[in-house]
Scaffold this motif. Structure first.
Motif, PDB file in Angstrom:
ATOM      1  N   TYR A 189       0.875  -1.142   0.034  1.00  0.00           N
ATOM      2  CA  TYR A 189      -0.246   0.017  -0.098  1.00  0.00           C
ATOM      3  C   TYR A 189       0.810   1.162   0.105  1.00  0.00           C
ATOM      4  CZ  TYR A 189      -3.866  -2.940   1.401  1.00  0.00           C
ATOM      5  OH  TYR A 189      -4.987  -3.819   1.455  1.00  0.00           O
ATOM      6  N   VAL A 228       1.833   4.661   0.834  1.00  0.00           N
ATOM      7  CA  VAL A 228       1.183   5.645   2.260  1.00  0.00           C
ATOM      8  C   VAL A 228       0.615   6.949   1.751  1.00  0.00           C
ATOM      9  CG1 VAL A 228       2.911   4.794   3.865  1.00  0.00           C
ATOM     10  CG2 VAL A 228       3.533   6.644   2.521  1.00  0.00           C
ATOM     11  N   ARG A 254      -5.790   2.955   1.644  1.00  0.00           N
ATOM     12  CA  ARG A 254      -5.829   1.546   1.719  1.00  0.00           C
ATOM     13  C   ARG A 254      -7.032   1.097   1.053  1.00  0.00           C
ATOM     14  NH1 ARG A 254      -3.546  -0.159   7.639  1.00  0.00           N
ATOM     15  NH2 ARG A 254      -1.634   1.137   7.334  1.00  0.00           N
ATOM     16  N   CYS A 279       2.858  -4.495   3.510  1.00  0.00           N
ATOM     17  CA  CYS A 279       3.514  -3.481   3.546  1.00  0.00           C
ATOM     18  C   CYS A 279       2.792  -2.074   3.241  1.00  0.00           C
ATOM     19  CB  CYS A 279       4.632  -3.657   2.721  1.00  0.00           C
ATOM     20  SG  CYS A 279       5.761  -4.974   3.012  1.00  0.00           S
ATOM     21  N   ASP A 280       3.141  -1.181   4.333  1.00  0.00           N
ATOM     22  CA  ASP A 280       2.855   0.324   3.979  1.00  0.00           C
ATOM     23  C   ASP A 280       4.051   0.702   3.364  1.00  0.00           C
ATOM     24  OD1 ASP A 280       0.348   0.046   4.851  1.00  0.00           O
ATOM     25  OD2 ASP A 280       0.917   0.297   7.020  1.00  0.00           O
TER      26      ASP A 280
END
Length: 81
Positions: A10, A12, A16, A73-74
């Protein structure tokens, strides 16, 4: 026992959700880098390079006895000059 590693990134700077998810199946070697490095860089053919800011893992046991490891994961997109 067979394991499949499923990566979801994703950005930032975007929200999301399914629309903004960048999913892919990765090999065990790439998964080990994500497990061991604090802030690894991920390069995708589609999407570019990302610097991982935060990550979460969970494992799912499939009915056939295999396992699927999800790596969420961000990450921040790296803009090349």
């Amino acid at each position: 026992m067979k394991k499949t590693y499923y990566l979801v990134i994703y950005d930032v700077k975007k929200g999301r959700g399914l629309v903004n998810a960048l999913p892919s199946v990765i090999d065990e070697e790439a998964a080990q880098v994500l497990f061991q490095d604090a802030n690894p860089t991920i390069e995708r053919k589609r999407g570019g390079k990302f610097l991982v800011k935060e990550k979460r893992f969970f494992e799912y046991s499939n009915p056939d006895g295999s396992k699927t490891v999800f790596i969420i994961c961000d990450a921040e997109r790296i803009i090349n000059p």
